[in-house]
Design a protein around this motif. Structure first.
Motif, PDB file in Angstrom:
ATOM      1  N   UNK A 239       6.775  15.093  -1.124  1.00 27.83           N
ATOM      2  CA  UNK A 239       7.179  14.622   0.206  1.00 27.83           C
ATOM      3  C   UNK A 239       8.621  15.055   0.412  1.00 27.83           C
ATOM      4  N   UNK A 240       8.824  16.068   1.225  1.00 30.84           N
ATOM      5  CA  UNK A 240      10.162  16.611   1.395  1.00 30.84           C
ATOM      6  C   UNK A 240      10.665  17.179   0.082  1.00 30.84           C
ATOM      7  N   UNK A 241      11.786  16.664  -0.397  1.00 24.90           N
ATOM      8  CA  UNK A 241      12.356  17.128  -1.669  1.00 24.90           C
ATOM      9  C   UNK A 241      11.945  16.248  -2.849  1.00 24.90           C
ATOM     10  N   UNK A 242      11.162  15.214  -2.564  1.00 21.72           N
ATOM     11  CA  UNK A 242      10.756  14.275  -3.610  1.00 21.72           C
ATOM     12  C   UNK A 242       9.358  14.603  -4.129  1.00 21.72           C
ATOM     13  N   UNK A 243       9.135  14.387  -5.419  1.00 23.52           N
ATOM     14  CA  UNK A 243       7.822  14.549  -6.030  1.00 23.52           C
ATOM     15  C   UNK A 243       7.430  13.244  -6.712  1.00 23.52           C
ATOM     16  N   UNK A 244       6.272  12.741  -6.354  1.00 20.79           N
ATOM     17  CA  UNK A 244       5.757  11.505  -6.938  1.00 20.79           C
ATOM     18  C   UNK A 244       4.512  11.850  -7.748  1.00 20.79           C
ATOM     19  N   UNK A 245       4.524  11.580  -9.034  1.00 20.17           N
ATOM     20  CA  UNK A 245       3.398  11.885  -9.911  1.00 20.17           C
ATOM     21  C   UNK A 245       2.582  10.620 -10.165  1.00 20.17           C
ATOM     22  N   UNK A 246       1.274  10.724  -9.943  1.00 20.46           N
ATOM     23  CA  UNK A 246       0.400   9.572 -10.154  1.00 20.46           C
ATOM     24  C   UNK A 246      -0.835   9.993 -10.940  1.00 20.46           C
ATOM     25  N   UNK A 247      -1.343   9.083 -11.751  1.00 13.67           N
ATOM     26  CA  UNK A 247      -2.533   9.351 -12.568  1.00 13.67           C
ATOM     27  C   UNK A 247      -3.796   9.058 -11.769  1.00 13.67           C
ATOM     28  N   UNK A 248      -4.817   9.863 -11.995  1.00 18.89           N
ATOM     29  CA  UNK A 248      -6.132   9.641 -11.415  1.00 18.89           C
ATOM     30  C   UNK A 248      -6.965   8.868 -12.429  1.00 18.89           C
ATOM     31  N   UNK A 249      -7.378   7.657 -12.068  1.00 19.10           N
ATOM     32  CA  UNK A 249      -8.175   6.809 -12.957  1.00 19.10           C
ATOM     33  C   UNK A 249      -9.564   6.653 -12.332  1.00 19.10           C
ATOM     34  N   UNK A 250     -10.476   7.585 -12.593  1.00 19.28           N
ATOM     35  CA  UNK A 250     -11.781   7.610 -11.907  1.00 19.28           C
ATOM     36  C   UNK A 250     -12.813   6.665 -12.513  1.00 19.28           C
ATOM     37  N   UNK A 251     -12.532   5.368 -12.480  1.00 23.12           N
ATOM     38  CA  UNK A 251     -13.399   4.391 -13.143  1.00 23.12           C
ATOM     39  C   UNK A 251     -14.531   3.891 -12.249  1.00 23.12           C
ATOM     40  N   UNK A 253     -17.061   4.011  -8.516  1.00 27.13           N
ATOM     41  CA  UNK A 253     -17.778   4.975  -7.684  1.00 27.13           C
ATOM     42  C   UNK A 253     -16.838   5.610  -6.669  1.00 27.13           C
ATOM     43  N   UNK A 254     -15.958   4.795  -6.095  1.00 28.91           N
ATOM     44  CA  UNK A 254     -14.946   5.282  -5.160  1.00 28.91           C
ATOM     45  C   UNK A 254     -13.613   4.660  -5.541  1.00 28.91           C
ATOM     46  N   UNK A 255     -12.593   5.495  -5.690  1.00 31.52           N
ATOM     47  CA  UNK A 255     -11.261   5.061  -6.081  1.00 31.52           C
ATOM     48  C   UNK A 255     -10.248   5.527  -5.041  1.00 31.52           C
ATOM     49  N   UNK A 256      -9.125   4.835  -4.967  1.00 30.14           N
ATOM     50  CA  UNK A 256      -8.092   5.211  -4.006  1.00 30.14           C
ATOM     51  C   UNK A 256      -6.713   5.237  -4.663  1.00 30.14           C
ATOM     52  N   UNK A 257      -5.871   6.102  -4.135  1.00 30.85           N
ATOM     53  CA  UNK A 257      -4.451   6.132  -4.491  1.00 30.85           C
ATOM     54  C   UNK A 257      -3.665   6.278  -3.201  1.00 30.85           C
ATOM     55  N   UNK A 258      -2.715   5.380  -2.971  1.00 27.82           N
ATOM     56  CA  UNK A 258      -1.875   5.484  -1.785  1.00 27.82           C
ATOM     57  C   UNK A 258      -0.696   6.402  -2.092  1.00 27.82           C
ATOM     58  N   UNK A 259      -0.526   7.429  -1.276  1.00 30.32           N
ATOM     59  CA  UNK A 259       0.590   8.355  -1.447  1.00 30.32           C
ATOM     60  C   UNK A 259       1.899   7.620  -1.207  1.00 30.32           C
ATOM     61  N   UNK A 260       1.956   6.885  -0.122  1.00 26.08           N
ATOM     62  CA  UNK A 260       3.106   6.068   0.231  1.00 26.08           C
ATOM     63  C   UNK A 260       2.666   5.049   1.268  1.00 26.08           C
ATOM     64  N   UNK A 261       3.383   3.953   1.362  1.00 24.33           N
ATOM     65  CA  UNK A 261       3.068   2.936   2.364  1.00 24.33           C
ATOM     66  C   UNK A 261       3.785   3.203   3.682  1.00 24.33           C
ATOM     67  N   UNK A 262       4.561   4.262   3.710  1.00 23.12           N
ATOM     68  CA  UNK A 262       5.321   4.598   4.906  1.00 23.12           C
ATOM     69  C   UNK A 262       4.539   5.556   5.814  1.00 23.12           C
ATOM     70  N   UNK A 263       5.095   5.797   6.975  1.00 19.26           N
ATOM     71  CA  UNK A 263       4.597   6.836   7.867  1.00 19.26           C
ATOM     72  C   UNK A 263       5.445   8.079   7.642  1.00 19.26           C
ATOM     73  N   UNK A 264       4.796   9.179   7.313  1.00 17.02           N
ATOM     74  CA  UNK A 264       5.523  10.412   7.022  1.00 17.02           C
ATOM     75  C   UNK A 264       4.999  11.528   7.910  1.00 17.02           C
TER      76      UNK A 264
END
Length: 492
Positions: A239-251, A253-264
């Motif tokens: 996001x811009x100059x920032x990098x956010x690393x997150x793990x995928x935990x596919x436990x 049937x359907x999983x979610x990861x929020x990139x950010x809670x903000x509006x970008x």
């Protein structure tokens, strides 16, 4: 004969043949020559449509429209929560009665603006590039609130032409579609696709940027949806100059990861060691108001929905919570040389029943084929298959207790596509099948207007019911487990 003379003689023969071809074209039988070329680029073949047609063995000898009048009597509705819409005939069937649960959610949203209503809009090339759907979305968000374009797939053949959100992606994504794959490596997502990041040799990525639509100028609460796998992975969000690393935990049937809670405005997602994890797409919405997801697919008849995994769809629904599902098909069903569409009705009934199993309690709306023109005797006229298909769609809408929009009559009926193409400025393309942006906006407005007429009628019926209750009338269950209001002879 010398070479030069031979060349000119050959050229003359070819020229005469071409002239003769043009002349004979004018007198040969109808429909041999299409009015315009069909762009086959990126068009998948709906295998279920082909199989269903072949299995039923439909022939022109069996063509009949006599059955279209079988529902000639009044269609009387059973009350639902004490509300009963007026009876209808088959000809004027709209089925607002079966949209009551959707209308109730809109009603609650008007009372409580922090609430949320969600619509899934499934369609074919008519809704490619977010055409029509973005206009329906804009109408609802303008009245009821809400921002964002909803659920967006990882890749799409129409990504380059979609203005409501800009998407770019690497070329090494592996995609499976419900159009031509019956047994995917992992279950299809709510969008009818499943994607795999083929990242072993090259980076696999996707990026999104907010479009210019009035209610989609930012990416609100961007959230990744992915499926179950025995292996884990990682995703880097830039996001811009920032990098956010997150793990995928596919436990699940359907999983979610929020990139950010903000509006970008934009972001990029790089997937790392995630080639075994089913990826579905991203959702963008601000959490309140109305949100409309566009699940368009070129070449689709709608029947592939019947192979959805109901458990996976229920898992999607636990997050997205749909209130209305729209099925807008027909364009790819017209060119089968028949006017008997009972086989298609059977296939779509299965699709509707799968939706009911996948999204319990959801309202369903069927939108019919639009007008389409074909050349007959040197004149463009409504294709002879349009009305039989429209009536078949109306019949399975009625039989499955779904709402119905007769798009053919809504846009003007017989010969209307010719008018939409020929008028200035034009509202449809020269293929006499698809709407341009101007026409799509007009169609979106017409669809919203019919749905809203039902909603306004619902509000009148609901408020009358509530007034009856306040005046001392009681509510009781009928034999059909619906609710009706009876008079207790209370003095007014």
């Amino acid at each position: 004969m010398n070479t030069k003379s031979y060349f000119f003689q050959s050229f003359a023969i070819v020229a005469l043949a071409f002239v003769a071809f043009i002349g004979f074209k004018q007198i040969l039988p109808d429909k041999i020559f299409p009015e315009s070329k069909v762009d086959s680029k990126n068009v998948l073949v709906d295998s279920m449509l082909l199989e269903s047609f072949e299995k039923e063995g439909v022939s022109k000898k069996n063509d009949s429209t006599d059955a279209d009048d079988e529902a000639g009597g009044n269609i009387v509705f059973n009350a639902n929560e004490g509300i009963e819409f007026p009876s209808e005939t088959f000809d004027n069937y709209k089925g607002y009665q079966y949209l009551i649960s959707f209308y109730d959610k809109l009603y609650q949203l008007e009372k409580h603006p922090e609430a949320k209503v969600r619509i899934a809009y499934y369609g074919d090339s008519m809704t490619d590039g977010d055409l029509i759907v973005q206009d329906v979305r804009n109408k609802y968000q303008e009245r009821f609130g809400g921002t964002g374009v909803g659920f967006v797939s990882i890749t799409s053949e129409s990504a380059a032409s979609r203005a409501s959100v800009k998407a770019l992606y690497s070329k090494n994504w592996k995609m499976q579609s419900y159009l031509n794959v019956k047994r995917p490596t992992s279950p299809f997502g709510v969008n009818g696709h499943v994607f795999f990041a083929n990242d072993k040799s090259n980076s696999t990525w996707v990026s999104y940027e907010a479009g210019l639509n009035k209610f989609a100028t930012s990416l609100d609460n961007p959230t990744l949806y992915y499926g179950r796998s025995s292996k884990t992975g990682k995703v880097n969000f830039i996001i811009g100059k920032d990098t956010i690393s997150k793990s995928l935990a596919p436990n699940n049937l359907v999983n979610t990861i929020k990139v950010t809670s903000k509006s970008i405005k934009a972001f990029k997602a790089n997937f790392v060691h995630a080639d075994s994890i089913p990826i579905y797409g991203f959702n963008f919405d601000n959490g309140s108001g109305v949100h409309v997801d566009n699940f368009s697919q070129r070449g689709n008849s709608g029947m592939p929905i019947s192979i959805f995994d109901a458990n996976v769809m229920q898992s999607f629904n636990a997050n997205l919570k749909y209130d209305l599902i729209i099925l807008h098909y027909g364009t790819n069903v017209l060119n089968y040389g028949t006017k008997n569409y009972s086989w298609y009705g059977k296939g779509m009934t299965k699709a509707v029943n799968k939706i009911k199993a996948s999204f319990p309690g959801v309202s369903i709306l069927i939108i019919s084929t639009a007008d389409k023109s074909t050349k007959y005797d040197m004149q463009m006229k409504t294709d002879s298959a349009v009305v039989p298909l429209m009536k078949a769609q109306k019949r399975y809408a009625l039989e499955t207790e779904s709402g119905f929009v007769n798009l053919y009559t809504l846009m003007g009926g017989d010969g209307s596509m010719v008018k939409w193409v020929d008028e200035a400025p034009a509202k449809a393309n020269k293929d006499y099948t698809h709407f341009n942006q101007r026409g799509a906006k007009a169609i979106g407005g017409l669809l919203y207007e019919q749905l809203n007429q039902g909603y306004e009628q619902y509000k009148v019926l609901r408020e009358k019911r509530e007034a009856d209750i306040r005046k001392g009338k009681t509510v009781r269950k009928t034999n059909t487990d619906s609710v009706s209001v009876i008079n207790d002879s209370v003095d007014e």
